[in-house]
Design a protein around this motif. Structure first.
Motif, PDB file in Angstrom:
ATOM      1  N   UNK A 286      50.164  86.375  99.737  1.00 21.08           N
ATOM      2  CA  UNK A 286      50.743  85.434  99.065  1.00 21.08           C
ATOM      3  C   UNK A 286      50.898  84.334  99.368  1.00 21.08           C
ATOM      4  N   UNK A 287      51.102  83.204  98.383  1.00 18.42           N
ATOM      5  CA  UNK A 287      51.175  81.670  98.636  1.00 18.42           C
ATOM      6  C   UNK A 287      51.777  80.962  97.541  1.00 18.42           C
ATOM      7  N   UNK A 288      52.379  79.885  98.046  1.00 22.92           N
ATOM      8  CA  UNK A 288      53.148  78.959  97.781  1.00 22.92           C
ATOM      9  C   UNK A 288      52.590  77.621  97.845  1.00 22.92           C
ATOM     10  N   UNK A 289      52.659  76.677  97.247  1.00 24.89           N
ATOM     11  CA  UNK A 289      52.168  75.401  97.333  1.00 24.89           C
ATOM     12  C   UNK A 289      52.198  74.864  98.827  1.00 24.89           C
ATOM     13  N   UNK A 290      53.533  74.890  99.409  1.00 23.63           N
ATOM     14  CA  UNK A 290      53.556  74.230 100.640  1.00 23.63           C
ATOM     15  C   UNK A 290      52.577  75.313 101.676  1.00 23.63           C
ATOM     16  N   UNK A 291      52.532  76.268 101.268  1.00 20.45           N
ATOM     17  CA  UNK A 291      51.531  77.051 102.386  1.00 20.45           C
ATOM     18  C   UNK A 291      50.235  76.703 102.161  1.00 20.45           C
TER      19      UNK A 291
ATOM     20  N   UNK B 182      53.546  66.762 101.211  1.00 22.31           N
ATOM     21  CA  UNK B 182      53.579  65.744 100.050  1.00 22.31           C
ATOM     22  C   UNK B 182      54.875  65.737  99.113  1.00 22.31           C
ATOM     23  N   UNK B 183      54.867  64.923  98.622  1.00 22.26           N
ATOM     24  CA  UNK B 183      56.086  64.942  97.645  1.00 22.26           C
ATOM     25  C   UNK B 183      56.129  65.492  96.476  1.00 22.26           C
ATOM     26  N   UNK B 184      54.922  66.134  96.159  1.00 26.51           N
ATOM     27  CA  UNK B 184      54.943  66.899  95.111  1.00 26.51           C
ATOM     28  C   UNK B 184      54.065  68.197  95.070  1.00 26.51           C
ATOM     29  N   UNK B 185      54.132  68.905  93.969  1.00 25.84           N
ATOM     30  CA  UNK B 185      53.453  70.330  94.289  1.00 25.84           C
ATOM     31  C   UNK B 185      52.048  70.260  94.016  1.00 25.84           C
ATOM     32  N   UNK B 186      51.180  69.413  94.907  1.00 23.53           N
ATOM     33  CA  UNK B 186      49.750  69.169  94.400  1.00 23.53           C
ATOM     34  C   UNK B 186      48.809  70.257  94.368  1.00 23.53           C
ATOM     35  N   UNK B 187      48.815  71.518  95.229  1.00 23.19           N
ATOM     36  CA  UNK B 187      47.881  72.420  95.090  1.00 23.19           C
ATOM     37  C   UNK B 187      48.116  73.003  93.831  1.00 23.19           C
ATOM     38  N   UNK B 188      49.367  73.176  93.433  1.00 22.30           N
ATOM     39  CA  UNK B 188      49.579  74.063  92.202  1.00 22.30           C
ATOM     40  C   UNK B 188      49.055  73.153  91.094  1.00 22.30           C
ATOM     41  N   UNK B 189      49.287  72.016  91.050  1.00 25.81           N
ATOM     42  CA  UNK B 189      48.857  71.234  90.021  1.00 25.81           C
ATOM     43  C   UNK B 189      47.233  71.177  89.797  1.00 25.81           C
TER      44      UNK B 189
ATOM     45  N   UNK C 122      33.724  86.685  80.879  1.00 27.87           N
ATOM     46  CA  UNK C 122      33.475  86.618  82.231  1.00 27.87           C
ATOM     47  C   UNK C 122      35.059  86.449  82.821  1.00 27.87           C
ATOM     48  N   UNK C 123      34.677  86.747  84.488  1.00 27.95           N
ATOM     49  CA  UNK C 123      36.090  86.504  85.223  1.00 27.95           C
ATOM     50  C   UNK C 123      35.888  85.043  85.682  1.00 27.95           C
ATOM     51  N   UNK C 124      37.113  84.177  86.021  1.00 30.40           N
ATOM     52  CA  UNK C 124      37.196  82.888  86.268  1.00 30.40           C
ATOM     53  C   UNK C 124      38.028  83.120  87.636  1.00 30.40           C
ATOM     54  N   UNK C 125      37.511  82.865  88.572  1.00 34.59           N
ATOM     55  CA  UNK C 125      38.471  83.122  89.982  1.00 34.59           C
ATOM     56  C   UNK C 125      38.801  81.911  90.658  1.00 34.59           C
ATOM     57  N   UNK C 126      40.009  81.253  90.422  1.00 32.94           N
ATOM     58  CA  UNK C 126      40.390  80.318  91.098  1.00 32.94           C
ATOM     59  C   UNK C 126      41.559  80.463  92.165  1.00 32.94           C
ATOM     60  N   UNK C 127      41.180  79.763  93.332  1.00 37.55           N
ATOM     61  CA  UNK C 127      42.040  79.861  94.526  1.00 37.55           C
ATOM     62  C   UNK C 127      42.736  78.729  94.568  1.00 37.55           C
ATOM     63  N   UNK C 128      44.118  78.567  95.190  1.00 39.67           N
ATOM     64  CA  UNK C 128      44.737  77.510  95.325  1.00 39.67           C
ATOM     65  C   UNK C 128      44.036  76.581  96.545  1.00 39.67           C
ATOM     66  N   UNK C 129      43.698  77.496  97.522  1.00 38.48           N
ATOM     67  CA  UNK C 129      43.199  77.051  99.068  1.00 38.48           C
ATOM     68  C   UNK C 129      42.117  76.351  98.591  1.00 38.48           C
ATOM     69  N   UNK C 130      41.252  76.890  97.587  1.00 34.59           N
ATOM     70  CA  UNK C 130      39.923  76.248  97.210  1.00 34.59           C
ATOM     71  C   UNK C 130      40.142  75.097  96.498  1.00 34.59           C
TER      72      UNK C 130
END
Length: 395
Positions: free
Chosen positions: A136-141, A162-169, A193-201
């Motif tokens: 599991x992952x949240x923005x800070x992680x 950072x001061x905002x949830x940049x990874x999520x956005x 098709x499948x679209x695979x998006x990872x926050x870390x990517x």
């Protein structure tokens, strides 16, 4: 009404928190019909502050233009209803942990059987593959694990969020881009098709030159405060009444700054005449700029920099920027009329299209606000059937 680019596109939103809901809202803003499903009683984010009239502002930010429905996905009758919703959708967006759709009985293979050509957008923490896929992952992680946090903060301080949830956005934006690319492919070929998006990517490329500098040169970029890593002076400076960031890192911009400060000779000084030499003497040139700007107000410094043609920006508080003429001119804070809560003030649509602009057509829904429309009008369930589902706490 002006035609919108995604009119007629149907999206099933099975997401929570920010990245997935934002992805779906972007599609909704551009005309897609988005059906947002959450558990009866509301998703977890509805419990997050701040609140307006008892309702979470957090949830409002990512729910406009959506039809809100409820479904207990763990109820024995939920699978058949989910399948009906999938039959009605062109795109399904989900942000469960990998493997959850399989456990629910609706893997992508099953979705294709229900609706050939359907598109599945999966937004997860670490993606559908790799050794960390199941975590599991949240923005800070994401900020910590991506390397961004190691580069953020003062040089001798701790790694900083950072001061905002940049990874999520960013993941939400990437999800929307992926969905649109898949739609173009579907319209050309009929294939889904499948679209695979990872926050870390999504966050990793934000590190800029740092990964390649390590991979090719073996150098590690460390925290650098607000100082630009590539050129200078480009940093945060304290004025008489606040803070101002200016960027005079290129040679032409530095000459303009030197002239504006009344110290034109600095541009011809061998310690400061090139980007490389200024970076070798960065603390010295920043001290000179700091001494010049300290007795000035932000407005006075800004007037000089504007006339000199040096980019700058006062550090604005959230109150200042929200109430500013620029945000008003760009329609980035808008009034949205809610049938129960009255006027909501929410961020606007950042993408401005001249011929097919997005629009805010519907306020963020209350929990289950559109159940009758979703299950009755769209899926064709009878009033009696819908009431049975309510009585059995399925919806």
């Amino acid at each position: 009404m002006v035609a919108q680019p995604l009119t007629g596109l149907k999206v099933l939103d099975l997401t929570r928190f920010i990245a997935g809901p934002l992805c779906c809202q972007i599609l909704a803003d551009m005309g897609a019909e988005v059906i947002k499903i959450e558990r009866p009683g509301g998703e977890d984010s509805r419990k997050l502050a701040p609140f307006y009239q008892g309702h979470s502002i957090y949830t409002m930010l990512y729910s406009r233009n959506k039809h809100g429905g409820t479904l207990d996905t763990r109820h024995p009758e939920a699978l058949a209803i989910l399948e009906d919703l999938i039959r009605n959708a062109d795109i399904v967006v989900e942000n469960y942990r990998p493997g959850t759709l399989d456990a629910m009985g609706i893997p992508y293979e099953r979705m294709q059987e229900l609706h050939p050509g359907i598109i599945l957008v999966s937004i997860s923490g670490f993606g559908q593959t790799g050794p960390l896929a199941g975590r599991a992952l949240f923005d800070g992680i994401a900020q910590a694990a991506s390397g961004l946090m190691s580069m953020t903060g003062e040089r001798d301080g701790r790694p900083t969020l950072t001061g905002a949830f940049v990874a999520d956005y960013i993941a939400g934006y990437q999800g929307a881009i992926g969905a649109l690319l898949a739609v173009l492919h579907h319209r050309a070929t009929g294939e889904g098709q499948c679209v695979d998006v990872a926050s870390i990517d999504a966050l990793f490329p934000v590190l800029g030159t740092a990964p390649s500098a390590w991979a090719m040169n073996g150098t590690v970029m460390e925290r650098n405060g607000s100082r630009d890593r590539m050129s200078g002076p480009a940093n945060l400076f304290e004025t008489k009444d606040g803070f101002l960031y200016l960027h005079a890192g290129t040679d032409p911009l530095f000459r303009r700054l030197a002239v504006g400060m009344g110290q034109a000779e600095l541009a011809d000084n061998e310690r400061f005449s090139t980007v490389a030499s200024r970076m070798d003497h960065i603390e010295e040139i920043e001290r000179i700029v700091a001494e010049w700007i300290a007795p000035l107000t932000c407005a006075e410094a800004g007037e000089v920099l504007e006339e000199a043609g040096v980019p700058y920006g006062k550090v604005a508080g959230v109150d200042e920027i929200t109430d500013s003429e620029q945000i008003a001119a760009r329609e980035m804070m808008v009034d949205v009329e809610h049938p129960v809560l009255g006027t909501l003030k929410l961020p606007g649509i950042p993408v401005k299209l001249s011929a097919t602009p997005g629009s805010i057509r519907k306020a963020p829904p209350l929990v289950g606000e559109d159940n009758d429309f979703i299950f009755g009008t769209l899926l064709g369930y009878s009033d009696e059937r819908i009431q049975e589902l309510r009585d059995e706490q399925v919806i």
